[in-house]
Design an enzyme around this catalytic site. Structure first.
Site, PDB file in Angstrom:
ATOM      1  N   ARG A 172       1.201  14.557  13.440  1.00 49.65           N
ATOM      2  CA  ARG A 172       1.620  14.385  12.053  1.00 49.65           C
ATOM      3  C   ARG A 172       1.610  15.666  11.208  1.00 49.65           C
ATOM      4  O   ARG A 172       0.847  15.784  10.237  1.00 49.65           O
ATOM      5  CB  ARG A 172       0.793  13.284  11.375  1.00 49.65           C
ATOM      6  CG  ARG A 172       0.852  11.979  12.128  1.00 49.65           C
ATOM      7  CD  ARG A 172       0.094  10.884  11.454  1.00 49.65           C
ATOM      8  NE  ARG A 172       0.793  10.286  10.341  1.00 49.65           N
ATOM      9  CZ  ARG A 172       0.304   9.295   9.608  1.00 49.65           C
ATOM     10  NH1 ARG A 172      -0.870   8.807   9.872  1.00 49.65           N
ATOM     11  NH2 ARG A 172       0.991   8.791   8.605  1.00 49.65           N
TER      12      ARG A 172
ATOM     13  N   CYS B 292      -4.221  12.713  13.453  1.00 57.76           N
ATOM     14  CA  CYS B 292      -5.012  11.501  13.276  1.00 57.76           C
ATOM     15  C   CYS B 292      -4.840  10.648  14.521  1.00 57.76           C
ATOM     16  O   CYS B 292      -4.197  11.077  15.484  1.00 57.76           O
ATOM     17  CB  CYS B 292      -4.614  10.752  12.013  1.00 57.76           C
ATOM     18  SG  CYS B 292      -3.076   9.884  12.182  1.00 57.76           S
TER      19      CYS B 292
ATOM     20  N   LYS C 122       0.836  -1.215   0.000  1.00 55.97           N
ATOM     21  CA  LYS C 122       0.000   0.000   0.000  1.00 55.97           C
ATOM     22  C   LYS C 122       0.864   1.257   0.000  1.00 55.97           C
ATOM     23  O   LYS C 122       0.646   2.165  -0.797  1.00 55.97           O
ATOM     24  CB  LYS C 122      -0.895  -0.003   1.245  1.00 55.97           C
ATOM     25  CG  LYS C 122      -1.547   1.337   1.543  1.00 55.97           C
ATOM     26  CD  LYS C 122      -2.406   1.314   2.784  1.00 55.97           C
ATOM     27  CE  LYS C 122      -1.701   1.533   4.089  1.00 55.97           C
ATOM     28  NZ  LYS C 122      -1.361   2.907   4.452  1.00 55.97           N
ATOM     29  N   ASN C 123       1.860   1.280   0.874  1.00 50.71           N
ATOM     30  CA  ASN C 123       2.618   2.526   1.043  1.00 50.71           C
ATOM     31  C   ASN C 123       3.639   2.772  -0.067  1.00 50.71           C
ATOM     32  O   ASN C 123       4.289   3.821  -0.094  1.00 50.71           O
ATOM     33  CB  ASN C 123       3.285   2.564   2.417  1.00 50.71           C
ATOM     34  CG  ASN C 123       2.260   2.769   3.519  1.00 50.71           C
ATOM     35  OD1 ASN C 123       1.109   3.129   3.246  1.00 50.71           O
ATOM     36  ND2 ASN C 123       2.655   2.528   4.764  1.00 50.71           N
TER      37      ASN C 123
ATOM     38  N   ARG D 290      -8.624  -0.452   4.524  1.00 46.23           N
ATOM     39  CA  ARG D 290      -7.696   0.525   3.947  1.00 46.23           C
ATOM     40  C   ARG D 290      -6.354  -0.117   3.616  1.00 46.23           C
ATOM     41  O   ARG D 290      -5.629   0.388   2.755  1.00 46.23           O
ATOM     42  CB  ARG D 290      -7.440   1.663   4.939  1.00 46.23           C
ATOM     43  CG  ARG D 290      -8.634   2.546   5.166  1.00 46.23           C
ATOM     44  CD  ARG D 290      -8.239   3.724   6.014  1.00 46.23           C
ATOM     45  NE  ARG D 290      -6.986   4.257   5.527  1.00 46.23           N
ATOM     46  CZ  ARG D 290      -6.047   4.839   6.278  1.00 46.23           C
ATOM     47  NH1 ARG D 290      -6.243   4.977   7.565  1.00 46.23           N
ATOM     48  NH2 ARG D 290      -4.935   5.287   5.761  1.00 46.23           N
TER      49      ARG D 290
ATOM     50  N   ASP E 112       5.008   0.407  11.959  1.00 41.59           N
ATOM     51  CA  ASP E 112       3.803  -0.243  11.437  1.00 41.59           C
ATOM     52  C   ASP E 112       3.687  -1.710  11.863  1.00 41.59           C
ATOM     53  O   ASP E 112       2.678  -2.365  11.563  1.00 41.59           O
ATOM     54  CB  ASP E 112       3.760  -0.149   9.897  1.00 41.59           C
ATOM     55  CG  ASP E 112       3.459   1.265   9.433  1.00 41.59           C
ATOM     56  OD1 ASP E 112       3.007   2.083  10.260  1.00 41.59           O
ATOM     57  OD2 ASP E 112       3.692   1.563   8.236  1.00 41.59           O
TER      58      ASP E 112
END
Ligand code: EPU
Length: 442
Positions: free
Chosen positions: A121, A116, A22-23, A399, A307
């Site tokens: 951030r 968030c 994803k990233n 997501r 993560d």
């Protein structure tokens, strides 16, 4: 809305195919904006964040066509240069349009993402780098307006090796006049993938994977003739490995890259799991013996990734002895700890360190996650725990984890995705049994 229901206590055996990262996919899809024409990107995971990105590109004037894991994007024309609040609020990575739009279009308007669930951030480092290249920014009504009369190469020293900050600056510097050097650049594999992608369009970036990136600006970039494959998702890989470590069994993850994850594999070995690797697979097995306690501290790559911190917290909850987990990247990334405690974990938090005394087993409960990786940690807790666990707010999982339920079914998990309205225990159990039986039969 839906939730995931899990009957815990089943070992995981078999193999899971890992999706594209994803990233890496997010910045690469957005970076297609720097080269007018039709791009083909493959190994793109099917995720809510990818759909949001493609719809943002669509609003900018760049239509796309998805065919399985391949995405075609036509960036010939830019009609609007704006990332509005309703898009950025759902997906912070939308700020990645700043660099490419300024480089290609000379102006842009992007909603400030705000904080968030995992931290404040800010994007000050993104703006600082782009300003050094000749962009001017003003802030108004929650939006950052950027414009430039032409980008010029510069020396940029980042205060912190920010991942998306490095990506934003890179995607602008490729079209700047002259040479840009980014010092203290992020070294994450996803940044390397973006460098490789940009180079496939004709950019001249060297030093990818080191903390010094040198970019010789070029006047024009063009789509590559061959489709560009996104690298495998190291966090998805690590999440399945943790699930097998927690449940026991013998699991192989395929279509991945062990080279991307040395820090995670070393930590899993410390917990007592056996790990074997090949060029594109990793096998993990644990039979009988309890996991061992460990210490972990998150750091920028090649350190232990933030993560994977939540997933390791679940392992620490079950390990024999006292573990310690220190989070240094985000100031508020322990929200899953309170939910793990509701399942029986013994956690004490002091500042940015959690001390976790392992228990023999966790007990199923209804739990709610605050972010993507926290949700993954709770799914792992549910798989390893006793009885039924309900994980609410699974839009977080959608997501970032492609086909999570069916991939887990494939390795023996008893799991179902059901409507939030089902609350009766017997009905939930029935749903898990039926969904698992259907998956086993197919
Ligand atoms: N930071 C600043 N100023 C900036 C930029 C960052 O102070 O201008 C701070 C952040 O507040 C944070 C730290 O620097 O405390 C690290 O943030 P970074 O910018 O590196 O994170 P990011 O680029 O916003 C990406 C991933 C995250 C991942 C982090 C760290 C994407 C789309 N997101 O975020 O992924 O946790 O790097 O590796 O690439 C996830 O996938 O669940 C996820 C949150």
């Amino acid at each position: 809305m839906e939730k995931i229901v899990i009957e815990g206590g089943h070992r995981l055996n078999g193999s899971v195919r890992i999706s594209g990262a994803k990233n890496a996919a997010l910045p690469i899809l957005i970076a297609t904006l720097v080269a007018p024409g039709e791009h083909r990107i493959t190994n793109v995971p099917e995720l809510a964040d990818i759909s949001s990105t493609l719809s943002l590109l669509g609003r900018i004037g760049c239509p796309s066509l998805v065919s399985g894991p391949t995405v075609r994007i036509d960036t010939s024309r830019i009609a609007f240069s704006e990332a509005p609040y309703d898009v950025v609020r759902k997906m912070r990575a939308s700020v990645l349009v700043l660099g490419p739009l300024l480089a290609r279009h000379g102006e842009c308007k992007v909603s400030l993402p705000g904080g968030c669930a995992i931290g404040v951030r800010p994007i000050d480092q993104h703006l600082k780098g782009l300003e050094a290249l000749g962009c001017e920014f003003t802030l108004e009504g929650g939006y950052v307006y950027g414009r430039t009369d032409g980008l010029k190469g510069a020396e940029i020293q980042l205060d912190f090796p920010t991942v998306t900050g490095t990506e934003n600056i890179l995607s602008a510097a490729v079209l700047a006049e002259g040479t840009t050097v980014i010092h203290n650049a992020a070294r994450e594999p996803e940044v390397v993938d973006l460098c490789n992608f940009l180079n496939s369009l004709g950019a001249k970036i060297s030093g990818a994977g080191t903390s010094k990136l040198v970019i010789e600006g070029v006047s024009r970039l063009s789509p590559a003739t061959r489709p560009y494959p996104i690298l495998p998702d190291r966090i998805e890989t690590g999440t399945y490995l943790c699930a097998a470590a927690a449940c026991g069994g013998d699991l192989t993850v395929t279509n991945t890259d062990p080279e991307l994850m040395s820090s995670v594999l070393l930590k899993l070995k410390e917990t007592g799991c056996t790990i074997e690797t090949g060029v594109d697979w990793i096998r993990i097995y644990r039979n009988g013996a309890r996991l061992k306690a460990f210490k972990v501290r998150t750091e920028p790559h090649p350190g232990f990734p933030t993560d994977m911190q939540a997933q390791l917290s679940t392992l620490a909850s079950l390990a024999e002895g006292t573990s310690s987990i220190t989070e240094t990247i985000f100031e508020n990334r322990f929200m899953h700890m309170a939910e793990l405690t509701r399942m029986g974990a013994d956690v004490e938090i002091s500042g940015n360190t959690a001390t976790i005394r392992g228990v023999e087993s966790l007990t199923g409960a209804a739990v709610m996650a605050s972010d993507l990786r926290a949700s993954a940690a709770l799914v792992i807790a549910g798989l390893a725990g006793e009885g039924l666990t309900e994980v609410l707010r699974i839009y977080h999982l959608d997501r970032g984890y492609e086909k999570l339920v069916s991939k887990l079914h494939g390795v023996g998990a008893h799991i179902a995705r059901v409507s939030d309205d089902i609350i009766d225990r017997a009905e939930l159990q029935e749903a898990v049994n039926a969904s698992t039986a259907r998956a086993q039969a197919s």
